[in-house]
Structure formats: structure tokens, C-alpha cells
Design an enzyme around this catalytic site. Structure first.
Site, mmCIF file in Angstrom:
data_model
loop_
_atom_site.group_PDB
_atom_site.id
_atom_site.type_symbol
_atom_site.label_atom_id
_atom_site.label_comp_id
_atom_site.label_asym_id
_atom_site.label_seq_id
_atom_site.Cartn_x
_atom_site.Cartn_y
_atom_site.Cartn_z
ATOM 1 N N ARG A 146 -42.273 10.780 -45.970
ATOM 2 C CA ARG A 146 -41.014 10.288 -46.532
ATOM 3 C C ARG A 146 -40.605 8.982 -45.838
ATOM 4 O O ARG A 146 -41.069 8.670 -44.739
ATOM 5 C CB ARG A 146 -39.907 11.323 -46.351
ATOM 6 C CG ARG A 146 -40.207 12.693 -46.950
ATOM 7 C CD ARG A 146 -39.115 13.688 -46.609
ATOM 8 N NE ARG A 146 -39.327 14.994 -47.196
ATOM 9 C CZ ARG A 146 -39.948 16.008 -46.595
ATOM 10 N NH1 ARG A 146 -40.432 15.838 -45.354
ATOM 11 N NH2 ARG A 146 -40.097 17.172 -47.193
ATOM 12 N N LYS A 170 -37.958 16.966 -42.047
ATOM 13 C CA LYS A 170 -36.599 17.469 -42.242
ATOM 14 C C LYS A 170 -36.308 18.607 -41.273
ATOM 15 O O LYS A 170 -37.176 19.417 -40.962
ATOM 16 C CB LYS A 170 -36.420 17.959 -43.687
ATOM 17 C CG LYS A 170 -36.355 16.831 -44.715
ATOM 18 C CD LYS A 170 -36.060 17.396 -46.093
ATOM 19 C CE LYS A 170 -35.871 16.266 -47.111
ATOM 20 N NZ LYS A 170 -35.565 16.775 -48.461
ATOM 21 N N HIS A 240 -40.945 6.765 -52.353
ATOM 22 C CA HIS A 240 -41.213 8.124 -52.829
ATOM 23 C C HIS A 240 -42.273 8.133 -53.931
ATOM 24 O O HIS A 240 -42.979 9.130 -54.105
ATOM 25 C CB HIS A 240 -39.917 8.772 -53.329
ATOM 26 C CG HIS A 240 -39.782 10.197 -52.897
ATOM 27 N ND1 HIS A 240 -39.567 10.560 -51.578
ATOM 28 C CD2 HIS A 240 -39.856 11.355 -53.587
ATOM 29 C CE1 HIS A 240 -39.500 11.871 -51.494
ATOM 30 N NE2 HIS A 240 -39.683 12.374 -52.688
#
Length: 294
Positions: A146, A170, A240
Site C-alpha cells: 500500500r 495496517k 492502488h
């Protein structure tokens, strides 16, 4: 029990990123203002019918189904927290259903076009900025990470002995991603070139600006948009898209879906399964072109 208490809980207990926290805060403040201005209610006085009115108002204002769904997800988490803390007697979100979101296939760029781009000797010269730009494209397409993960990469996260990079994903979940020889050589050359720049601002971060400061999101967006313009006519040109391209290429070449899930850092397989639709569409195209009964 305030919004700030909830955000503190998400930050320290759930380890949400600053970007996610800001998104939650914006959604809750918007909802709180609507309740106060429309019904003169505080967040702990809200009922199901009030949430429905909020949804209708958003839709009337032209807010997309995706955005409405995200805001409702924020409210679900918030009221679940309030219920557990005994700040409300009933959860007003219990009967609320999010609007149906039309399924959209992930946008990706054909791997042959990306190979053609990265092999170009015309678009990339030997300057530091040009080599950094090339490495940005190569890293995003070669690892599927990402944007936020790219910006956090440090030189020490690259393991040349194992041919891997360490990525902080994340919720601070770390994963190891293998890298190909082309990307590995490009990383070596870039790090040497970066050292030779003698920047005043020394940083461990891998990607930096032309002056040596830490790279930032809009810089990476500009780099990706600039170079994808040469090989793609799609409106969407973002970091992305390269992540989607990475996953689609792996799937088209027979990679196991669970392996792709781990490489992408997805929490569930459902998030990864969206890429199978692209593969099915590709097979349909091949069938229509090649089969006499198509």
C-alpha cells in the site's frame, strides 16, 4: 462518554492508523452536527429513526453508496463501544442496513505494459529523481504494498541476503514479502545513489524527495500518475492500481489465493477474492477469441 474517548480507545487498544482515526473523527463530528442541528439530540440520545434520516440526507446530497456505507460502519463501531461502556441502553444501529454497493472490478494495468514501461531507457535517466521514480513504480508493482506502507519503508527493511522486504501493514502487523532480482538490483543501485547525494537531512526512510526529505503521499501519486499515462488510458492511475496489478498478475499465473492474501496483508480471504473476478473476465475474453462455439 465522548467521541474523544472512543478515538483514544481505537488508537491505543485497536492500534488504528492516524489516517483511519481522522476518518472516524470526521464521520462522527458530521453525524453529531446533523443530530444536534436537525433533532437537537446528543449522540447518546439517538434512535434508529434518526440514523435513517441521516442516511437519507446523505443520499439526497449525492453521497455515494460506498461513502454512506463507510460512515455507517463508523457509527456501528462507535455505538458498539458505547453499549459496552453502558453509555447507551440500546444500539440505534442494530436495525440499520447499509445501501447496496454495486460491485466494481479492481482496476489494473496489464503486466506487459508495465514491463515495457519499466524497461524504457527513454523515460528513465540516471539522475536520482528519475531512478527514485522508477523504483517507486517497480516496488509498488513488484510487491503490491500500500501507499502508506511504501512511505514507511526504511533502508534496513530490505534484506538483500534473503531477497525480501519487511513491511509494516495496517494495525502494525508486520509481514515479509519476497522481491525479484530486478527489484533487488534496482534497490541496491538506488541506495548507493541516495548515499552519494549527501543530503543535509539524513533519514532511514527509503523513499525521499529530491532534497532528501521524507517522501509524502502526493509526491508518490504524481509519480505514479505521470508514468502510468504512458501505458494506460484508464482514468484511474494511482498506487492502488499497481497493487491491483500485482495481485491480478499473481492470480493469472496460478498463485494460490491464500498466498496472495498473505502477500497483500489482507485480514480475510473475502478481500482477496475480488481479484478472481478479473481472472474470470480474462478467461471469458480468451474463450470468445479462441473457441469456435463462442
Amino acid at each position: 462518554m465522548t467521541v474523544e474517548h472512543f478515538l483514544t480507545y481505537l488508537q491505543h487498544e485497536k492500534r488504528y492508523s492516524s489516517h483511519t482515526l481522522q476518518s472516524y473523527k470526521t464521520d462522527l463530528l458530521q453525524f453529531g452536527d446533523f443530530m444536534l442541528n436537525t433533532f437537537e439530540l446528543t449522540l447518546t440520545e439517538v434512535k434508529y429513526v434518526h440514523v435513517r434520516n441521516f442516511m437519507v440526507a446523505l443520499m439526497d446530497d449525492g453521497v455515494s453508496e460506498n461513502s454512506v456505507g463507510r460512515k455507517l460502519s463508523t457509527l456501528r463501531s462507535f455505538y458498539k463501544y458505547l453499549l459496552r461502556e453502558n453509555a447507551v441502553a440500546m444500539n440505534p444501529m442494530a436495525l440499520v442496513k447499509a445501501p447496496k454497493v454495486p460491485k466494481r472490478l479492481p482496476v489494473f494495468v496489464d503486466e506487459l505494459k508495465l514491463d515495457e514501461l519499466l524497461d524504457s531507457e527513454v523515460l528513465f535517466d540516471e539522475s536520482f529523481a528519475s531512478q527514485r521514480d522508477k523504483l517507486v513504480i517497480e516496488t509498488l508493482f513488484g510487491t503490491g504494498i500500500r501507499l502508506a506502507e511504501l512511505l514507511l519503508l526504511k533502508e534496513g527493511d530490505v534484506n538483500f541476503y534473503e531477497s525480501t522486504i519487511r513491511v509494516m501493514g495496517k494495525r502494525n502487523k508486520e509481514r515479509i514479502i519476497p522481491i525479484g532480482r530486478t527489484l533487488e538490483e534496482l534497490l541496491k543501485d538506488y541506495i548507493k545513489l541516495k548515499t552519494l547525494q549527501n543530503f543535509d537531512n539524513k533519514t532511514e526512510l527509503l523513499f525521499v524527495t529530491d532534497k532528501g526529505a521524507a517522501a509524502y503521499p502526493s509526491l508518490i501519486y504524481r509519480i505514479v500518475q505521470r508514468y502510468l499515462t504512458y501505458v494506460s488510458t484508464q482514468d484511474k492511475k494511482s498506487p492502488h492500481v499497481l497493487r491491483h496489478s500485482y495481485a491480478t498478475s499473481l492470480l493469472n499465473r496460478g498463485a494460490d489465493l491464500n498466498a496472495i492474501k498473505e502477500l497483500l496483508g489482507h485480514a480475510s480471504l473475502a478481500a482477496t477474492q475480488v481479484y478472481t473476478h478479473n481472472s474470470v473476465e480474462r478467461l471469458k475474453t480468451i474463450y470468445k477469441q479462441a473457441h469456435p462455439k463462442a
